[in-house]
Design a protein around this motif. Structure first.
Motif, PDB file in Angstrom:
ATOM      1  N   PHE B  22      14.033  15.212 108.268  1.00 23.87           N
ATOM      2  CA  PHE B  22      12.867  16.020 108.614  1.00 23.87           C
ATOM      3  C   PHE B  22      12.355  15.471 109.936  1.00 23.87           C
ATOM      4  O   PHE B  22      11.656  14.460 109.952  1.00 23.87           O
ATOM      5  CB  PHE B  22      11.778  15.897 107.543  1.00 23.87           C
ATOM      6  N   HIS B  25      12.354  11.681 110.558  1.00 21.60           N
ATOM      7  CA  HIS B  25      12.482  10.996 109.284  1.00 21.60           C
ATOM      8  C   HIS B  25      13.770  11.390 108.558  1.00 21.60           C
ATOM      9  O   HIS B  25      14.024  12.563 108.324  1.00 21.60           O
ATOM     10  CB  HIS B  25      11.278  11.325 108.419  1.00 21.60           C
ATOM     11  N   ALA B  27      15.724  11.654 105.285  1.00 22.56           N
ATOM     12  CA  ALA B  27      15.472  11.647 103.846  1.00 22.56           C
ATOM     13  C   ALA B  27      16.756  11.354 103.069  1.00 22.56           C
ATOM     14  O   ALA B  27      16.721  10.691 102.036  1.00 22.56           O
ATOM     15  CB  ALA B  27      14.881  12.979 103.411  1.00 22.56           C
ATOM     16  N   PRO B  46      13.484   5.063  93.099  1.00 22.95           N
ATOM     17  CA  PRO B  46      12.064   4.938  93.435  1.00 22.95           C
ATOM     18  C   PRO B  46      11.539   6.167  94.172  1.00 22.95           C
ATOM     19  O   PRO B  46      12.318   6.976  94.679  1.00 22.95           O
ATOM     20  CB  PRO B  46      12.012   3.686  94.318  1.00 22.95           C
ATOM     21  N   SER B  47      10.231   6.256  94.242  1.00 21.10           N
ATOM     22  CA  SER B  47       9.582   7.364  94.936  1.00 21.10           C
ATOM     23  C   SER B  47       9.984   7.372  96.404  1.00 21.10           C
ATOM     24  O   SER B  47      10.065   6.326  97.031  1.00 21.10           O
ATOM     25  CB  SER B  47       8.070   7.208  94.804  1.00 21.10           C
ATOM     26  N   GLY B  48      10.288   8.579  96.906  1.00 22.04           N
ATOM     27  CA  GLY B  48      10.662   8.702  98.304  1.00 22.04           C
ATOM     28  C   GLY B  48      12.113   8.416  98.582  1.00 22.04           C
ATOM     29  O   GLY B  48      12.542   8.373  99.731  1.00 22.04           O
ATOM     30  N   SER B  49      12.929   8.219  97.519  1.00 23.91           N
ATOM     31  CA  SER B  49      14.329   7.870  97.742  1.00 23.91           C
ATOM     32  C   SER B  49      15.183   9.101  98.063  1.00 23.91           C
ATOM     33  O   SER B  49      16.344   8.962  98.409  1.00 23.91           O
ATOM     34  CB  SER B  49      14.884   7.141  96.514  1.00 23.91           C
ATOM     35  N   GLY B  50      14.599  10.302  97.947  1.00 14.09           N
ATOM     36  CA  GLY B  50      15.335  11.504  98.335  1.00 14.09           C
ATOM     37  C   GLY B  50      15.877  12.320  97.175  1.00 14.09           C
ATOM     38  O   GLY B  50      16.678  13.238  97.381  1.00 14.09           O
ATOM     39  N   LYS B  51      15.435  12.047  95.962  1.00 14.60           N
ATOM     40  CA  LYS B  51      15.959  12.756  94.790  1.00 14.60           C
ATOM     41  C   LYS B  51      15.617  14.246  94.854  1.00 14.60           C
ATOM     42  O   LYS B  51      16.480  15.108  94.684  1.00 14.60           O
ATOM     43  CB  LYS B  51      15.386  12.148  93.501  1.00 14.60           C
ATOM     44  N   THR B  52      14.328  14.531  95.091  1.00 12.27           N
ATOM     45  CA  THR B  52      13.903  15.925  95.178  1.00 12.27           C
ATOM     46  C   THR B  52      14.616  16.631  96.331  1.00 12.27           C
ATOM     47  O   THR B  52      15.110  17.755  96.179  1.00 12.27           O
ATOM     48  CB  THR B  52      12.379  16.002  95.387  1.00 12.27           C
ATOM     49  N   THR B  53      14.673  15.960  97.454  1.00 11.87           N
ATOM     50  CA  THR B  53      15.318  16.554  98.618  1.00 11.87           C
ATOM     51  C   THR B  53      16.767  16.920  98.305  1.00 11.87           C
ATOM     52  O   THR B  53      17.232  18.009  98.667  1.00 11.87           O
ATOM     53  CB  THR B  53      15.262  15.575  99.808  1.00 11.87           C
ATOM     54  N   GLU B 183      12.071  16.164  87.813  1.00 10.08           N
ATOM     55  CA  GLU B 183      11.023  15.480  87.041  1.00 10.08           C
ATOM     56  C   GLU B 183      10.270  16.461  86.134  1.00 10.08           C
ATOM     57  O   GLU B 183       9.056  16.623  86.261  1.00 10.08           O
ATOM     58  CB  GLU B 183      10.048  14.780  87.981  1.00 10.08           C
ATOM     59  N   HIS B 215      12.319  10.129  85.218  1.00 16.34           N
ATOM     60  CA  HIS B 215      11.919   8.741  85.006  1.00 16.34           C
ATOM     61  C   HIS B 215      12.059   8.379  83.530  1.00 16.34           C
ATOM     62  O   HIS B 215      11.718   7.276  83.132  1.00 16.34           O
ATOM     63  CB  HIS B 215      10.477   8.517  85.468  1.00 16.34           C
TER      64      HIS B 215
HETATM   65  N1  LIG Z   1       9.235  18.829 103.917  1.00 20.45           N
HETATM   66  C1  LIG Z   1       9.255  17.535 104.285  1.00 20.45           C
HETATM   67  N2  LIG Z   1       8.868  17.191 105.519  1.00 20.45           N
HETATM   68  C2  LIG Z   1       8.905  15.899 105.918  1.00 20.45           C
HETATM   69  N3  LIG Z   1       9.310  14.892 105.141  1.00 20.45           N
HETATM   70  C3  LIG Z   1       9.698  15.169 103.896  1.00 20.45           C
HETATM   71  C4  LIG Z   1       9.686  16.506 103.390  1.00 20.45           C
HETATM   72  N4  LIG Z   1      10.130  16.475 102.121  1.00 20.45           N
HETATM   73  C5  LIG Z   1      10.390  15.193 101.831  1.00 20.45           C
HETATM   74  N5  LIG Z   1      10.149  14.404 102.893  1.00 20.45           N
HETATM   75  C6  LIG Z   1      10.358  12.944 102.956  1.00 20.45           C
HETATM   76  O1  LIG Z   1      11.654  12.655 102.536  1.00 20.45           O
HETATM   77  C7  LIG Z   1      11.687  11.493 101.732  1.00 20.45           C
HETATM   78  C8  LIG Z   1      12.323  11.803 100.398  1.00 20.45           C
HETATM   79  O2  LIG Z   1      11.438  12.611  99.662  1.00 20.45           O
HETATM   80  P1  LIG Z   1      11.749  13.141  98.216  1.00 20.45           P
HETATM   81  O3  LIG Z   1      10.641  14.049  97.844  1.00 20.45           O
HETATM   82  O4  LIG Z   1      13.121  13.706  98.188  1.00 20.45           O
HETATM   83  O5  LIG Z   1      11.684  11.820  97.345  1.00 20.45           O
HETATM   84  P2  LIG Z   1      11.797  11.667  95.769  1.00 20.45           P
HETATM   85  O6  LIG Z   1      12.891  10.714  95.521  1.00 20.45           O
HETATM   86  O7  LIG Z   1      11.866  12.989  95.127  1.00 20.45           O
HETATM   87  O8  LIG Z   1      10.421  10.957  95.450  1.00 20.45           O
HETATM   88  P3  LIG Z   1       9.457  11.141  94.172  1.00 20.45           P
HETATM   89  O9  LIG Z   1      10.003  10.291  93.080  1.00 20.45           O
HETATM   90  O10 LIG Z   1       8.132  10.621  94.674  1.00 20.45           O
HETATM   91  O11 LIG Z   1       9.404  12.591  93.838  1.00 20.45           O
HETATM   92  C9  LIG Z   1      10.263  11.008 101.606  1.00 20.45           C
HETATM   93  O12 LIG Z   1      10.063   9.956 102.508  1.00 20.45           O
HETATM   94  C10 LIG Z   1       9.440  12.195 102.008  1.00 20.45           C
HETATM   95  O13 LIG Z   1       8.252  11.799 102.635  1.00 20.45           O
END
Ligand SMILES: Nc1ncnc2c1ncn2[C@@H]1O[C@H](COP(=O)(O)OP(=O)(O)OP(=O)(O)O)[C@@H](O)[C@H]1O
Ligand SMILES: [Mg+2]
Lengths: 319, 261
Positions: B22, B25, B27, B46-53, B183, B215
């Motif tokens: 992004f 950044h 991801a 962990p949070s922010g590791s990119g799972k959702t992405t 989640e 989780h």
């Molecule tokens: N639309 C976006 N624009 C900018 N950065 C993004 C966007 N979506 C996600 N990110 C960044 O990408 C990284 C991965 O985010 P992601 O949501 O995939 O994490 P996650 O593993 O799902 O975390 P969580 O457990 O908190 O849901 C994070 O640092 C987040 O800030």
């Protein structure tokens, strides 16, 4: 309009009592249950409000003076007001005002939705054009726009339909193509579209992005998502200001009397131009405007209830 | 079930060095992962590791910045034509998405539609199913998630657990061959988590291919065929739950698990 084809849910079906579940979304339901907690018998001297009494008395006295002058000042000529309230030309003008309001608002709403969608287009040229339209129509006085439309014949004596910069298929005298009614409706409607566009855009932006994502994830195309998911939800925030716009439009139609379109105000003006009963005839117009806006206000309330579906608790389910 | 893969079956999901950034950044950096048909894969990290992405890339809610991503043997969001990769039209992307169900952390039910209407909306509008047939199937799906009597309730009238079960039924109504869960129980009160996990266990037992960000390590241990641990946009470790959750090979996995447990 777009939201009207939202399929009506099967109502009236017996709904089992809600499980004592935690309210998932804090909504207006919470507000509805919060009431005044009076009801305890306490033997105490109630607090006095001398200020409220004084204000009430002052207002009542002023009101009495006003009514007294309305009734006794012969210049109001209530008899004449009564004579003309339901006079044929006045009624015709009243209906013309209603008609003008409906059509101008229809153009405004449809145009506003269109402009709002264009404004959010990923294509910068398209979005820019919508921005320019809104900028122009909100940035110039409506009265000037109405006059422009009525003089379009002077600006473009001949209008034609054809290939841009190429041959034309149909063409005609602008004064015939844009008659008085069209000038009035275009002036009011195109201006309204610019205001409605901002209202619609705010409504669409107010819908949670998760809604569009859920629809996309289900494979719904963009246009369908907009029509079936986003707009119906945006309606809830769009309708109250649209109601206000409609009420405002009803009164704004009086502006087209300057181009002699025969709506309510112009109808009464024509009468007092002949008999010089200016004040009673202006009262006739004012009474009709008041009556019509009151009807619209009631209608607005009904619509707001209708689109609160699924967000407010259903009637009869409030506890 | 990994035997299917060995036998040469096309993987349901195949990610090859997928990257996603992004702006500045990053991801996802070089995520490679394979999910066999019928397999349940749990993504932890962990949070922010990119799972959702990563999940969102799979149904092209996010466009990948690099690498290669295939679902059921076909590129996601693109097609290959004479050795060149071309972007698909939005209409074709939408058609592909119909084969992939997604369940969100925040349910994302349509609040202006009843539970049943939420479920039949997409089948009727985009798959052109007859309303009567879709309604019948919608009711069957509601019964399956234990909500036969709440068909006419609006989402605001349902508990979180009930809403999430409707959301699962809504995704299943499109007859997906792959289900993504992000989640699905994180937004629920603890006592409502079980009812949603139970539905997911049933789905897994019926052979649905599932990719679950969670989780709930208990669920991962019981229901998953494979657990994937992600950290800082990379796949750190992949393995069967018995191994990965009890005797992880990597220090980062160990550190994460010790914090979660
Ligand atoms: N639309 C976006 N624009 C900018 N950065 C993004 C966007 N979506 C996600 N990110 C960044 O990408 C990284 C991965 O985010 P992601 O949501 O995939 O994490 P996650 O593993 O799902 O975390 P969580 O457990 O908190 O849901 C994070 O640092 C987040 O800030
Ligand atoms: Mg996440």
């Amino acid at each position: 309009m777009t939201a009207a084809d939202a399929s009506p849910p099967e109502r009236g079906a017996a709904v089992p009592p809600l499980a004592p579940a935690p309210a998932p979304t804090p909504g207006p339901a919470a507000v509805a249950t919060a009431g005044t907690g009076v009801g305890v018998d306490v033997d105490a001297v109630p607090l006095r409000h001398p200020g409220r009494w004084a204000a009430g008395v002052v207002i009542l006295v002023l009101a009495a003076m006003g009514v007294h002058s309305l009734v006794t000042n012969p210049n109001f000529q209530w008899g004449t007001v009564g004579d003309y309230l339901f006079a044929e030309p006045v009624l015709r003008g009243m209906w013309a005002t209603v008609y003008l309001t409906v059509i101008a608002m229809a153009i405004g709403i449809v145009g506003g939705i269109g402009l709002a969608i264009l404004r959010m287009s990923p294509n910068p040229v398209v979005a820019g054009a919508a921005w320019l339209y809104i900028w122009f129509f909100r940035g110039t006085p409506l009265l000037v726009q109405i006059l422009f439309w009525s003089f379009i014949g002077a600006l473009y004596p001949r209008l034609s339909l054809g290939i841009p910069f190429g041959p034309s298929f149909v063409s005609g005298d602008a004064n015939h193509i844009v008659p008085l009614f069209a000038a009035a409706v275009l002036g009011l409607g195109l201006n309204e579209a610019a205001y409605m566009a901002e209202i619609v855009r705010a409504g669409i932006n107010g819908v949670d992005a998760g809604q569009t994502e859920a629809a996309s994830a289900l494979g719904m195309p963009r246009a369908l998502t907009l029509r079936r998911i986003v707009l119906p939800q945006a309606m809830r925030t769009i309708i109250p200001p649209t109601g206000n716009e409609t009420i405002s439009m009803l009164k704004t139609t009086s502006l087209v009397s300057v181009i002699s379109y025969n709506e309510l105000l112009n109808a009464t003006r024509l009468i007092y131009a002949r008999n010089f009963q200016t004040v009673p005839l202006l009262i006739v117009a004012a009474l009709w405007y008041l009556a019509l806006t009151s009807v619209l206000t009631a209608g607005q309330h009904q619509l707001e209830r209708r689109f609160a579906r699924g967000i407010l608790p259903r009637v009869g389910e409030r506890r | 079930m990994s035997a299917d893969l060995a036998a040469g079956a096309v993987p349901m999901v195949r990610a090859e060095r997928v990257r996603k950034s992004f702006g500045q950044h990053v991801a996802l950096r070089e995520v490679s992962l394979t999910v066999a048909p019928g397999e349940v894969t749990c993504l932890i990290g962990p949070s922010g590791s990119g799972k959702t992405t990563f999940l969102r890339c799979i149904n092209h809610l996010e466009r990948i910045s690099g690498g290669r991503l295939e679902v059921d043997g076909e590129l996601v969001g693109y097609r290959e034509h004479r050795g060149r990769i071309r972007e698909l039209r939005p209409r074709d992307i939408a058609r592909k998405r119909r084969e992939i169900g997604m369940v969100f952390q925040r349910f994302n039910l349509f609040p202006h539609l009843t539970a049943l209407e939420n479920i039949i909306e997409a089948p009727v509008r985009v798959r052109a199913e007859r309303r009567s047939a879709a309604t019948q199937r919608g009711r069957a799906l509601l019964a399956r998630v234990g909500l036969a009597d709440r068909a006419d309730a609006y989402p605001a009238e349902l508990s979180g657990g009930q809403q999430q079960r409707v959301a699962i039924a809504r995704a299943l109504a499109m007859r997906p061959k792959l289900m993504l869960f992000d989640e699905p129980t994180s937004a629920l009160d603890p006592e409502l988590v079980g009812e949603v996990l139970e539905i997911m266990r049933q789905l897994a037992a019926e052979g649905m291919t599932m990719l679950v960000v969670t989780h709930e390590l208990g669920f991962a241990r019981e229901a998953a065929d494979t657990v994937v641990f992600m950290d800082a946009g990379t796949v750190v470790e992949v393995g069967p739950p018995a191994t990965l959750l009890t005797a992880p090979a990597h220090e980062r996995t160990r550190a994460f698990l010790s914090k979660v447990l």
